[in-house]
Design an enzyme around this catalytic site. Structure first.
Site, PDB file in Angstrom:
ATOM      1  N   ASN A  90      -1.276 -45.967  45.135  1.00  0.00           N
ATOM      2  CA  ASN A  90      -0.735 -45.253  43.977  1.00  0.00           C
ATOM      3  C   ASN A  90      -1.896 -44.521  43.287  1.00  0.00           C
ATOM      4  O   ASN A  90      -2.847 -45.153  42.821  1.00  0.00           O
ATOM      5  CB  ASN A  90      -0.076 -46.272  43.029  1.00  0.00           C
ATOM      6  CG  ASN A  90       0.490 -45.630  41.780  1.00  0.00           C
ATOM      7  OD1 ASN A  90      -0.104 -44.719  41.210  1.00  0.00           O
ATOM      8  ND2 ASN A  90       1.629 -46.122  41.335  1.00  0.00           N
ATOM      9  N   ARG A 120      -9.885 -34.689  30.802  1.00  0.00           N
ATOM     10  CA  ARG A 120     -10.825 -33.584  30.602  1.00  0.00           C
ATOM     11  C   ARG A 120     -10.187 -32.205  30.789  1.00  0.00           C
ATOM     12  O   ARG A 120     -10.847 -31.186  30.660  1.00  0.00           O
ATOM     13  CB  ARG A 120     -11.989 -33.705  31.599  1.00  0.00           C
ATOM     14  CG  ARG A 120     -13.106 -34.585  31.129  1.00  0.00           C
ATOM     15  CD  ARG A 120     -13.827 -33.939  29.948  1.00  0.00           C
ATOM     16  NE  ARG A 120     -14.883 -34.796  29.463  1.00  0.00           N
ATOM     17  CZ  ARG A 120     -16.166 -34.670  29.807  1.00  0.00           C
ATOM     18  NH1 ARG A 120     -16.556 -33.730  30.638  1.00  0.00           N
ATOM     19  NH2 ARG A 120     -17.062 -35.490  29.306  1.00  0.00           N
ATOM     20  N   HIS A 143       3.956 -41.728  40.658  1.00  0.00           N
ATOM     21  CA  HIS A 143       5.011 -42.116  39.708  1.00  0.00           C
ATOM     22  C   HIS A 143       5.009 -41.085  38.577  1.00  0.00           C
ATOM     23  O   HIS A 143       4.390 -41.299  37.532  1.00  0.00           O
ATOM     24  CB  HIS A 143       4.709 -43.523  39.177  1.00  0.00           C
ATOM     25  CG  HIS A 143       5.837 -44.152  38.436  1.00  0.00           C
ATOM     26  ND1 HIS A 143       6.113 -45.500  38.467  1.00  0.00           N
ATOM     27  CD2 HIS A 143       6.780 -43.624  37.618  1.00  0.00           C
ATOM     28  CE1 HIS A 143       7.163 -45.779  37.714  1.00  0.00           C
ATOM     29  NE2 HIS A 143       7.577 -44.648  37.174  1.00  0.00           N
ATOM     30  N   ARG A 172       6.058 -39.358  35.377  1.00  0.00           N
ATOM     31  CA  ARG A 172       6.883 -39.764  34.232  1.00  0.00           C
ATOM     32  C   ARG A 172       7.322 -38.500  33.506  1.00  0.00           C
ATOM     33  O   ARG A 172       6.698 -37.449  33.651  1.00  0.00           O
ATOM     34  CB  ARG A 172       6.102 -40.710  33.339  1.00  0.00           C
ATOM     35  CG  ARG A 172       5.790 -42.018  34.092  1.00  0.00           C
ATOM     36  CD  ARG A 172       5.141 -43.070  33.234  1.00  0.00           C
ATOM     37  NE  ARG A 172       4.685 -44.178  34.051  1.00  0.00           N
ATOM     38  CZ  ARG A 172       5.377 -45.286  34.306  1.00  0.00           C
ATOM     39  NH1 ARG A 172       6.566 -45.457  33.789  1.00  0.00           N
ATOM     40  NH2 ARG A 172       4.881 -46.242  35.074  1.00  0.00           N
ATOM     41  N   GLU A 228       8.004 -42.692  42.917  1.00  0.00           N
ATOM     42  CA  GLU A 228       8.685 -43.673  42.067  1.00  0.00           C
ATOM     43  C   GLU A 228       9.168 -43.006  40.783  1.00  0.00           C
ATOM     44  O   GLU A 228       8.513 -42.097  40.276  1.00  0.00           O
ATOM     45  CB  GLU A 228       7.717 -44.763  41.610  1.00  0.00           C
ATOM     46  CG  GLU A 228       7.079 -45.559  42.706  1.00  0.00           C
ATOM     47  CD  GLU A 228       5.992 -46.499  42.146  1.00  0.00           C
ATOM     48  OE1 GLU A 228       5.588 -47.386  42.905  1.00  0.00           O
ATOM     49  OE2 GLU A 228       5.558 -46.331  40.992  1.00  0.00           O
ATOM     50  N   THR A 261       3.820 -48.986  31.441  1.00  0.00           N
ATOM     51  CA  THR A 261       3.969 -49.149  32.890  1.00  0.00           C
ATOM     52  C   THR A 261       5.287 -49.883  33.133  1.00  0.00           C
ATOM     53  O   THR A 261       5.872 -50.425  32.200  1.00  0.00           O
ATOM     54  CB  THR A 261       2.764 -49.923  33.488  1.00  0.00           C
ATOM     55  OG1 THR A 261       2.934 -50.035  34.904  1.00  0.00           O
ATOM     56  CG2 THR A 261       2.610 -51.311  32.889  1.00  0.00           C
ATOM     57  N   HIS A 292       2.879 -54.133  41.832  1.00  0.00           N
ATOM     58  CA  HIS A 292       2.490 -54.277  40.436  1.00  0.00           C
ATOM     59  C   HIS A 292       1.506 -55.427  40.283  1.00  0.00           C
ATOM     60  O   HIS A 292       1.837 -56.567  40.582  1.00  0.00           O
ATOM     61  CB  HIS A 292       3.680 -54.482  39.477  1.00  0.00           C
ATOM     62  CG  HIS A 292       3.492 -53.675  38.217  1.00  0.00           C
ATOM     63  ND1 HIS A 292       2.575 -54.011  37.262  1.00  0.00           N
ATOM     64  CD2 HIS A 292       4.047 -52.506  37.818  1.00  0.00           C
ATOM     65  CE1 HIS A 292       2.599 -53.097  36.310  1.00  0.00           C
ATOM     66  NE2 HIS A 292       3.464 -52.155  36.624  1.00  0.00           N
ATOM     67  N   ASP A 293       0.316 -55.083  39.861  1.00  0.00           N
ATOM     68  CA  ASP A 293      -0.763 -56.048  39.591  1.00  0.00           C
ATOM     69  C   ASP A 293      -1.262 -56.778  40.831  1.00  0.00           C
ATOM     70  O   ASP A 293      -1.930 -57.806  40.702  1.00  0.00           O
ATOM     71  CB  ASP A 293      -0.341 -57.051  38.510  1.00  0.00           C
ATOM     72  CG  ASP A 293      -0.050 -56.354  37.190  1.00  0.00           C
ATOM     73  OD1 ASP A 293      -0.963 -55.711  36.660  1.00  0.00           O
ATOM     74  OD2 ASP A 293       1.095 -56.431  36.717  1.00  0.00           O
TER      75      ASP A 293
HETATM   76  N1  PXP Z   1       5.376 -50.412  41.747  1.00  0.00           N
HETATM   77  C1  PXP Z   1       5.914 -49.815  40.656  1.00  0.00           C
HETATM   78  C2  PXP Z   1       7.387 -49.651  40.596  1.00  0.00           C
HETATM   79  C3  PXP Z   1       5.100 -49.333  39.620  1.00  0.00           C
HETATM   80  O1  PXP Z   1       5.650 -48.752  38.541  1.00  0.00           O
HETATM   81  C4  PXP Z   1       3.698 -49.490  39.729  1.00  0.00           C
HETATM   82  C5  PXP Z   1       2.813 -48.959  38.640  1.00  0.00           C
HETATM   83  O2  PXP Z   1       3.018 -47.586  38.471  1.00  0.00           O
HETATM   84  C6  PXP Z   1       3.181 -50.110  40.881  1.00  0.00           C
HETATM   85  C7  PXP Z   1       4.039 -50.570  41.862  1.00  0.00           C
HETATM   86  C8  PXP Z   1       1.708 -50.297  41.084  1.00  0.00           C
HETATM   87  O3  PXP Z   1       1.211 -51.201  40.137  1.00  0.00           O
HETATM   88  P1  PXP Z   1      -0.369 -51.361  39.934  1.00  0.00           P
HETATM   89  O4  PXP Z   1      -0.864 -50.062  39.362  1.00  0.00           O
HETATM   90  O5  PXP Z   1      -0.491 -52.512  38.971  1.00  0.00           O
HETATM   91  O6  PXP Z   1      -0.956 -51.645  41.271  1.00  0.00           O
END
Ligand code: PXP
Length: 239
Positions: A8, A19, A44, A46, A71, A102, A192-193
């Site tokens: 990502n 900047r 992703h 937004r 995403e 997030t 995520h994380d």
């Molecule tokens: N999956 C989804 C649906 C997310 O929204 C995100 C963060 O944008 C991620 C995965 C990746 O998460 P991280 O940046 O914590 O690796």
């Protein structure tokens, strides 16, 4: 088959936007991630385009040699139109609010079943693989199967948060949710994380894991691990 790693690159855009110019270039970052072995690129966008811009998504499409995963929340018509125009390998539907820092929860696949079925069919008719973001709850994964989605992405924040206290407790719900996905013949993604410490145990514990998407920790590690090299390169310019 090991799970695929989709990088990502939103954080690269965040740095660039601070900047105004094109440094670091998200396009170059995408090219490099693929060159260095990433199996895919995730973005992703937004609604306020505060990191990845819609124009970035169109440009990245032109250099993709791996899998492209976009995403976002399909309640934004602009998002749906972008995905249909760009036709990525996969769209991951996430129920995040417009200004949210997030993503912080998955779909309620029971309450939103009709809505999801309808919007998923729009993407599938366009030949785009669909994944939906869900919490690691067996009932949510089971109901996801009735929406027509190809995959679910398990929201791994809770696993990551509890990994260091007790990794076996932290993974338990994910193992159960993954079994339901397997029985229902849904592909399984996660994200995520996830980071360098918690990733191995997650992948070992979930044999049907198809793909992880990782941004924040991976880009942060690229800074830590790259600093030594870069400082030496700059020092050399001063000699
Ligand atoms: N999956 C989804 C649906 C997310 O929204 C995100 C963060 O944008 C991620 C995965 C990746 O998460 P991280 O940046 O914590 O690796």
């Amino acid at each position: 088959m090991p799970a695929k790693l989709s990088v990502n690159i939103n954080k690269i855009a965040t740095l660039r936007n601070s900047r105004g110019g094109d440094n670091p270039s998200v396009l170059q970052a995408a090219i490099n991630c693929q060159k260095f072995g990433a199996d895919g690129i995730t973005v992703h966008p937004r609604p306020d385009e505060r990191h990845i811009r819609y124009s970035d998504v169109r440009e990245i499409k032109s250099i993709i040699t791996t899998e492209f995963n976009i995403e976002g929340n399909p309640v934004e018509d602009k998002f749906v139109q972008l995905v249909l125009e760009v036709k990525p390998t996969q769209v991951t539907l996430v129920p995040d609010a417009p200004g949210q820092l997030t993503s912080n929860h998955g779909w309620d696949t029971i309450a939103k079943a009709d809505y999801l079925r309808e919007i998923i069919s729009v993407f599938k008719k366009a030949g785009i693989r669909v994944s939906i973001f869900v919490d690691p709850i067996e009932a949510m994964v089971a109901a996801a199967a009735d929406t027509g989605t190809d995959r679910v992405e398990l929201y791994t924040e809770s696993y990551a948060k509890h990994y260091h206290t007790n990794k076996h407790t932290a993974i338990a719900d994910y193992v159960k949710a993954a079994k339901v996905a397997e029985i229902k013949q849904l592909g399984l993604n996660a994200g995520h994380d996830l980071d360098m410490h918690n990733l191995k145990f997650f992948a070992q514990s979930i044999p049907n894991l198809a793909e992880v998407s990782i941004g924040h920790a991976l880009i942060s590690d690229a800074i830590y691990l790259g600093l030594e090299n870069v400082i030496q390169l700059y020092k050399r310019q001063l000699q």
